[in-house]
Scaffold this motif. Structure first.
Motif, PDB file in Angstrom:
ATOM      1  N   PRO A  85       0.826  -1.208   0.000  1.00 49.26           N
ATOM      2  CA  PRO A  85       0.000   0.000   0.000  1.00 49.26           C
ATOM      3  C   PRO A  85       0.861   1.258   0.000  1.00 49.26           C
ATOM      4  O   PRO A  85       2.043   1.230   0.348  1.00 49.26           O
ATOM      5  CB  PRO A  85      -0.800  -0.113   1.307  1.00 49.26           C
ATOM      6  N   LEU A  86       0.238   2.358  -0.383  1.00 48.44           N
ATOM      7  CA  LEU A  86       0.908   3.646  -0.351  1.00 48.44           C
ATOM      8  C   LEU A  86       0.340   4.488   0.789  1.00 48.44           C
ATOM      9  O   LEU A  86      -0.883   4.552   0.973  1.00 48.44           O
ATOM     10  CB  LEU A  86       0.719   4.399  -1.669  1.00 48.44           C
ATOM     11  N   ARG A  87       1.225   5.090   1.549  1.00 43.88           N
ATOM     12  CA  ARG A  87       0.799   6.048   2.567  1.00 43.88           C
ATOM     13  C   ARG A  87       0.691   7.417   1.928  1.00 43.88           C
ATOM     14  O   ARG A  87       1.639   7.915   1.315  1.00 43.88           O
ATOM     15  CB  ARG A  87       1.801   6.095   3.722  1.00 43.88           C
ATOM     16  N   VAL A  88      -0.504   8.024   2.050  1.00 42.50           N
ATOM     17  CA  VAL A  88      -0.768   9.342   1.484  1.00 42.50           C
ATOM     18  C   VAL A  88      -0.838  10.336   2.642  1.00 42.50           C
ATOM     19  O   VAL A  88      -1.795  10.318   3.414  1.00 42.50           O
ATOM     20  CB  VAL A  88      -2.085   9.353   0.690  1.00 42.50           C
ATOM     21  N   PRO A  89       0.178  11.188   2.812  1.00 40.12           N
ATOM     22  CA  PRO A  89       0.142  12.123   3.943  1.00 40.12           C
ATOM     23  C   PRO A  89      -0.983  13.135   3.796  1.00 40.12           C
ATOM     24  O   PRO A  89      -1.475  13.388   2.689  1.00 40.12           O
ATOM     25  CB  PRO A  89       1.523  12.797   3.894  1.00 40.12           C
ATOM     26  N   ALA A  90      -1.386  13.689   4.909  1.00 40.29           N
ATOM     27  CA  ALA A  90      -2.476  14.669   4.919  1.00 40.29           C
ATOM     28  C   ALA A  90      -2.202  15.778   3.906  1.00 40.29           C
ATOM     29  O   ALA A  90      -1.098  16.320   3.840  1.00 40.29           O
ATOM     30  CB  ALA A  90      -2.630  15.252   6.320  1.00 40.29           C
ATOM     31  N   GLY A  91      -3.215  16.083   3.104  1.00 34.43           N
ATOM     32  CA  GLY A  91      -3.132  17.169   2.147  1.00 34.43           C
ATOM     33  C   GLY A  91      -2.608  16.798   0.788  1.00 34.43           C
ATOM     34  O   GLY A  91      -2.775  17.563  -0.170  1.00 34.43           O
ATOM     35  N   ALA A  92      -2.001  15.628   0.633  1.00 32.89           N
ATOM     36  CA  ALA A  92      -1.377  15.284  -0.648  1.00 32.89           C
ATOM     37  C   ALA A  92      -2.392  15.175  -1.777  1.00 32.89           C
ATOM     38  O   ALA A  92      -2.115  15.558  -2.919  1.00 32.89           O
ATOM     39  CB  ALA A  92      -0.594  13.977  -0.518  1.00 32.89           C
ATOM     40  N   LEU A  93      -3.580  14.647  -1.467  1.00 34.33           N
ATOM     41  CA  LEU A  93      -4.638  14.501  -2.475  1.00 34.33           C
ATOM     42  C   LEU A  93      -5.917  15.202  -2.031  1.00 34.33           C
ATOM     43  O   LEU A  93      -7.007  14.827  -2.451  1.00 34.33           O
ATOM     44  CB  LEU A  93      -4.912  13.015  -2.748  1.00 34.33           C
ATOM     45  N   ARG A 121      -7.800  15.079   4.441  1.00 31.50           N
ATOM     46  CA  ARG A 121      -7.573  15.823   5.675  1.00 31.50           C
ATOM     47  C   ARG A 121      -6.521  15.157   6.557  1.00 31.50           C
ATOM     48  O   ARG A 121      -5.710  15.826   7.195  1.00 31.50           O
ATOM     49  CB  ARG A 121      -8.887  15.975   6.442  1.00 31.50           C
ATOM     50  N   GLY A 122      -6.554  13.846   6.639  1.00 31.14           N
ATOM     51  CA  GLY A 122      -5.581  13.117   7.449  1.00 31.14           C
ATOM     52  C   GLY A 122      -4.838  12.100   6.611  1.00 31.14           C
ATOM     53  O   GLY A 122      -5.161  11.874   5.441  1.00 31.14           O
ATOM     54  N   ASP A 123      -3.801  11.501   7.198  1.00 27.14           N
ATOM     55  CA  ASP A 123      -3.074  10.442   6.497  1.00 27.14           C
ATOM     56  C   ASP A 123      -4.039   9.323   6.113  1.00 27.14           C
ATOM     57  O   ASP A 123      -4.997   9.026   6.836  1.00 27.14           O
ATOM     58  CB  ASP A 123      -1.980   9.858   7.395  1.00 27.14           C
ATOM     59  N   MET A 124      -3.782   8.690   4.981  1.00 24.59           N
ATOM     60  CA  MET A 124      -4.570   7.528   4.596  1.00 24.59           C
ATOM     61  C   MET A 124      -3.674   6.569   3.825  1.00 24.59           C
ATOM     62  O   MET A 124      -2.541   6.910   3.453  1.00 24.59           O
ATOM     63  CB  MET A 124      -5.792   7.925   3.763  1.00 24.59           C
TER      64      MET A 124
END
Length: 215
Positions: free
Chosen positions: A82-90, A93-96
């Motif tokens: 999986p990829l960690r998407v930090p808050a705001g990247a896409l 609001r929070g990491d996902m």
């Protein structure tokens, strides 16, 4: 809830033989991802058939099916992580966390100039390295939930991220879908363009021969 579960399986060897692994075309939203529903933002694993979910093109739409899968991750290829998407990247609001084969809708000035549409559907794998998005080693088991609608829909996740969800009964085949994704090669080109746009440059001339769809 975390995006995956570090579960202490008592019969892990047996489970490993019956559970698909992450290389098996794994898609869906990882547990813990929140979607916009008629009663507010809810974890995707709490959504049931019949619930109303906000979609990008169709407003509130009823969920027809909920498909839940668990993927065996022991010794999985890092390309399947999986990829960690930090808050705001896409717009989230929070990491996902996102499965690499899940299709994501992104907005790009370059895509609008080259393809005539500012929105493009790409596999999440193409986002590796963009705005701090990185692959992360999962636990033993990853849980993913797929919401299915009457027709294919784009849904809002974690406020601003946009995920493709298939039509009910669709076995992960886009077929005659209204949403046509870029292949991974062109998706990588578009993500490079997004990075240039972040720096204030829209690389239309450079991207045109690589992004344009061949008739």
């Amino acid at each position: 809830m975390f995006a995956w579960k570090d579960t202490d399986w008592s019969a892990a060897a047996t489970i490993g033989h019956v559970m698909p692994d992450l290389s098996d075309e794994s898609t869906g939203m990882m547990a813990g991802t929140k979607v916009a529903t008629a009663i507010g933002w809810r974890p995707v694993e709490a959504v049931a058939a019949g619930d109303m979910v906000l979609t990008f093109d169709g407003g509130m739409q009823p969920v027809k099916e909920v498909v839940r899968r668990q993927y065996w991750c022991t010794d999985s290829d890092p390309e399947d992580w999986p990829l960690r998407v930090p808050a705001g990247a896409l717009g989230n609001r929070g990491d996902m966390h996102v499965l690499p084969r899940q299709l994501i809708l992104v907005e790009s000035d370059t895509a609008e100039a080259v393809l005539g549409d500012p929105f493009a559907l790409i596999p999440a794998a193409a986002l590796d390295g963009f705005r701090g998005i990185t692959r992360v080693r999962p636990g033993e088991v990853v849980e993913a939930i797929e919401l299915r609608f009457e027709a294919e829909e784009i849904v809002y996740a974690n406020i601003g991220a946009l995920f493709l969800c298939p039509a009910a009964g669709d076995l992960l085949s886009l077929g005659d879908s209204a949403y046509v994704p870029l292949d991974l090669e062109r998706a990588h080109v578009l993500v490079d363009c997004l990075a240039e746009e972040d720096r204030g440059y829209v690389p239309v001339a450079e991207a045109t021969p690589l992004l344009r769809l061949v008739a």
